[in-house]
Design an enzyme around this catalytic site. Structure first.
Site, PDB file in Angstrom:
ATOM      1  NE  ARG A 126     -13.687  12.132  43.911  1.00 55.04           N
ATOM      2  CZ  ARG A 126     -13.069  10.987  44.203  1.00 55.04           C
ATOM      3  NH1 ARG A 126     -12.793  10.121  43.254  1.00 55.04           N
ATOM      4  NH2 ARG A 126     -12.754  10.696  45.445  1.00 55.04           N
ATOM      5  CG  HIS A 170      -7.985  10.362  47.069  1.00 52.83           C
ATOM      6  ND1 HIS A 170      -8.903  10.456  46.039  1.00 52.83           N
ATOM      7  CD2 HIS A 170      -7.334   9.186  46.867  1.00 52.83           C
ATOM      8  CE1 HIS A 170      -8.801   9.388  45.248  1.00 52.83           C
ATOM      9  NE2 HIS A 170      -7.853   8.598  45.732  1.00 52.83           N
ATOM     10  CD  GLU A 215     -11.636   3.560  45.935  1.00 50.16           C
ATOM     11  OE1 GLU A 215     -10.643   2.919  46.298  1.00 50.16           O
ATOM     12  OE2 GLU A 215     -12.081   3.521  44.783  1.00 50.16           O
ATOM     13  CG  ASN A 340     -14.374   6.007  43.608  1.00 51.69           C
ATOM     14  OD1 ASN A 340     -15.103   6.933  43.269  1.00 51.69           O
ATOM     15  ND2 ASN A 340     -13.273   6.181  44.326  1.00 51.69           N
ATOM     16  CE1 TYR A 342     -10.521   2.725  38.217  1.00 51.19           C
ATOM     17  CE2 TYR A 342     -11.614   2.756  40.344  1.00 51.19           C
ATOM     18  CZ  TYR A 342     -10.838   3.387  39.387  1.00 51.19           C
ATOM     19  OH  TYR A 342     -10.400   4.659  39.586  1.00 51.19           O
ATOM     20  CD  GLU A 408     -11.298   7.111  42.027  1.00 51.17           C
ATOM     21  OE1 GLU A 408     -10.897   5.936  41.852  1.00 51.17           O
ATOM     22  OE2 GLU A 408     -10.940   7.822  42.973  1.00 51.17           O
TER      23      GLU A 408
HETATM   24  C1  FCB Z   1      -9.027   3.903  43.155  1.00 47.28           C
HETATM   25  C2  FCB Z   1      -8.379   5.061  43.906  1.00 47.28           C
HETATM   26  C3  FCB Z   1      -7.609   6.000  43.001  1.00 47.28           C
HETATM   27  C4  FCB Z   1      -6.810   5.232  41.965  1.00 47.28           C
HETATM   28  C5  FCB Z   1      -7.680   4.242  41.241  1.00 47.28           C
HETATM   29  C6  FCB Z   1      -6.964   3.463  40.165  1.00 47.28           C
HETATM   30  O1  FCB Z   1      -9.313   2.852  44.018  1.00 47.28           O
HETATM   31  O2  FCB Z   1      -9.375   5.809  44.563  1.00 47.28           O
HETATM   32  O3  FCB Z   1      -6.805   6.826  43.793  1.00 47.28           O
HETATM   33  O4  FCB Z   1      -5.728   4.618  42.543  1.00 47.28           O
HETATM   34  O5  FCB Z   1      -8.222   3.324  42.160  1.00 47.28           O
END
Ligand code: FCB
Length: 504
Positions: A126, A170, A215, A340, A342, A408
């Site tokens: 990607r 992006h 995002e 995405n 985290y 992500e």
């Molecule tokens: C996401 C972004 C990516 C990177 C990661 C850590 O939010 O899409 O570009 O910065 O965080």
């Protein structure tokens, strides 16, 4: 250092920004729709860590990057200036004065990067296209040298049997479009649609899987409201307008891409985070629903259902610039939903005191905080695999089992090479192991997930944090540009080769 990226409702509203716009905001009501319950359980690490987890044949094992974060060559071969070039060149905006001028020099070293992917047995990559490489000032014809770079990259990937998985936007808007008003300007949606069509015409004979935006929630919040990312504006009104224009651009871009390439699969990469109520009160549960609407579906509901989320009815459509007929234009029946993810978000109702002081409850619709029970990564984000499980299940339930790609997920740990040049990033192995176990559980319960993309292929320019945060499966020595596959990259190579995650 930022903690999480999505705290804007509380921060913007507590700054009293809304009170400056009384006329625009009058008559707003708060929806009380109850949402789907989040499965119980509080442990972040509770998914089958004692057995092998087998993923389906044909599952996409990938890694993700973005143009500004890796390419460098910011003014080479006719590339125009982007808002990130301008922002990073402005003193004081980026930690340590870092810029993406060179970054990982991937513009010249893309062959080495494909070699890294091969060494990791990846079958999906990607990456994003830099809009100002293609259209230096955001409109008009194609810059041939810019498109040639992506032609070479795509051909190289296909030769290596790696799927090119392309993001159109992006975050690196051509500066000329920002000068003309940026994302709050309605015309930017039309410009984006033209750009999408040009790229689809140029690469769409070989690229079949696309993401329109990366995002939207994050780049609009940080870039237009908090001002910590490019273009560095701090305006509630600009932010609100920009959210609507990006929703329009999503619809227009979808149609433009499909017009050029009817068989293309077109989706988006959305920042998501499971939103848990802080306590058991009805107020906290309602807050969690609002947090979910703000964090996860502000750019999904307009695309899939032609409306803003019900729990966001406190949003002022007049201030956002919504015109009659617009919500039909925001529709984009996405072929897949990219997630995405985290960390998680803890949502609570604003304290009684805050409500009393400000009288109108809608001024404080929700308080959002990051979690702190799990281990913390070096950037300060909590490791919480259950968030991925919860989010994938919720999207599966609420949108009738759509095709999902994890576009992500990853962690910043700044481990460097030891004396023999080896990077023992065991915490990154645990992170991906546990998030994959959570994903597998969601798939076992019916979610249709087609791929997982680790952020990131290699260490790179982490926006306002500059080079201070390393997310890569490969280490980058920024002085020599040497790449070294970390232990996590070797571990991931084994996972990708066998489509199997061993016991944790
Ligand atoms: C996401 C972004 C990516 C990177 C990661 C850590 O939010 O899409 O570009 O910065 O965080």
């Amino acid at each position: 250092m930022r903690l999480t990226r999505r705290k804007f409702v509380l921060s913007a509203l507590s700054a009293g920004a809304l009170s400056a716009l009384p006329a625009l905001f009058s008559g707003c009501s708060v929806s009380s729709k109850a949402g789907t319950a989040i499965p119980a359980g509080t442990s972040g690490r509770q998914f089958g860590s004692s057995a092998d987890i087998v993923f389906p044949q044909g599952f996409f094992w990938g890694a993700a990057t973005a143009s500004y974060q890796i390419e460098g060559s910011w003014n080479e071969d006719g590339k125009g200036e982007s808002i990130w070039d301008r922002f990073a060149h402005t003193p004081g905006k980026i930690k340590n004065g870092d810029t993406g001028d060179v970054a990982c020099d991937s513009y010249h070293r893309w062959r080495e990067d494909i070699a890294l992917m091969r060494a990791m047995n990846l079958n999906s990559y990607r990456f994003s296209i830099s809009w100002p490489r293609i259209q230096p000032s955001g409109s008009g014809g194609v810059n041939p040298k810019g498109i040639d770079y992506y032609n070479r990259l795509v051909d190289g990937l296909l030769e290596a049997h790696i799927r090119p998985f392309v993001t159109l936007y992006h975050w690196d808007l051509p500066q000329a479009l920002e000068d003309a008003g940026g994302w709050p300007n309605r015309d930017t949606a039309a410009r984006f649609a033209d750009y999408a069509q040009l790229v689809a015409q140029a690469l769409g004979d070989r690229v079949s899987d696309w993401m329109l935006f990366n995002e939207p929630d994050a780049f609009l919040d940080l870039g237009y409201l908090e001002g910590t990312h490019a273009p560095g504006r701090k305006s509630l009104l600009d932010f609100l307008r920009a959210t609507h224009i990006v929703n329009l651009a999503q619809g227009e871009g979808f149609r433009a891409l499909k017009a050029a390439r009817p068989k293309a699969r077109v989706g988006g990469a959305f920042s998501m985070s499971s939103c848990e109520p802080a306590g058991h009160s009805e107020e906290d549960k309602l807050a969690a629903e609002r947090a979910h609407a703000i964090t996860n579906i502000w750019f999904l509901e307009p695309a899939l259902r032609g409306r803003y989320p019900e729990a966001l009815t406190f949003l002022p459509e007049t201030a956002m610039g919504v015109k009659s007929g617009d919500m039909e234009k925001t529709r984009a029946p996405l072929d897949f939903i990219g997630i995405n993810l985290y960390y998680r978000t803890i949502a609570s109702a604003p304290a009684a005191m805050e409500r009393a002081v400000h009288a109108q409850e809608w001024l404080f619709p929700v308080k959002m905080d990051p979690g702190h029970e799990g281990p913390m990564t070096d950037i300060g984000w909590e490791v919480w695999p259950k968030s991925l499980y919860d989010m994938v299940m919720r999207i599966t339930r609420d949108y009738n089992r759509p095709v999902i790609e994890i576009t992500e997920s990853g962690c910043a740990y700044n481990d460097g090479p030891d004396r023999s040049g080896v990077i023992h990033d065991t915490r990154r192995v645990s992170y991906h192991h546990d998030y994959l176990a959570a994903l597998a559980q969601a798939m076992a319960e019916g979610a249709d997930v087609r791929g997982y993309h680790a952020w990131s292929l290699m260490d790179n320019f982490e926006w306002a944090d500059g080079f201070s945060q390393r997310f890569g499966l490969a280490y980058v020595d920024y002085k020599t540009q040497k790449r070294i596959i970390k232990d996590s990259g070797r571990w991931y190579a084994g996972v990708a080769a066998e489509s199997r995650v061993g016991p944790g």
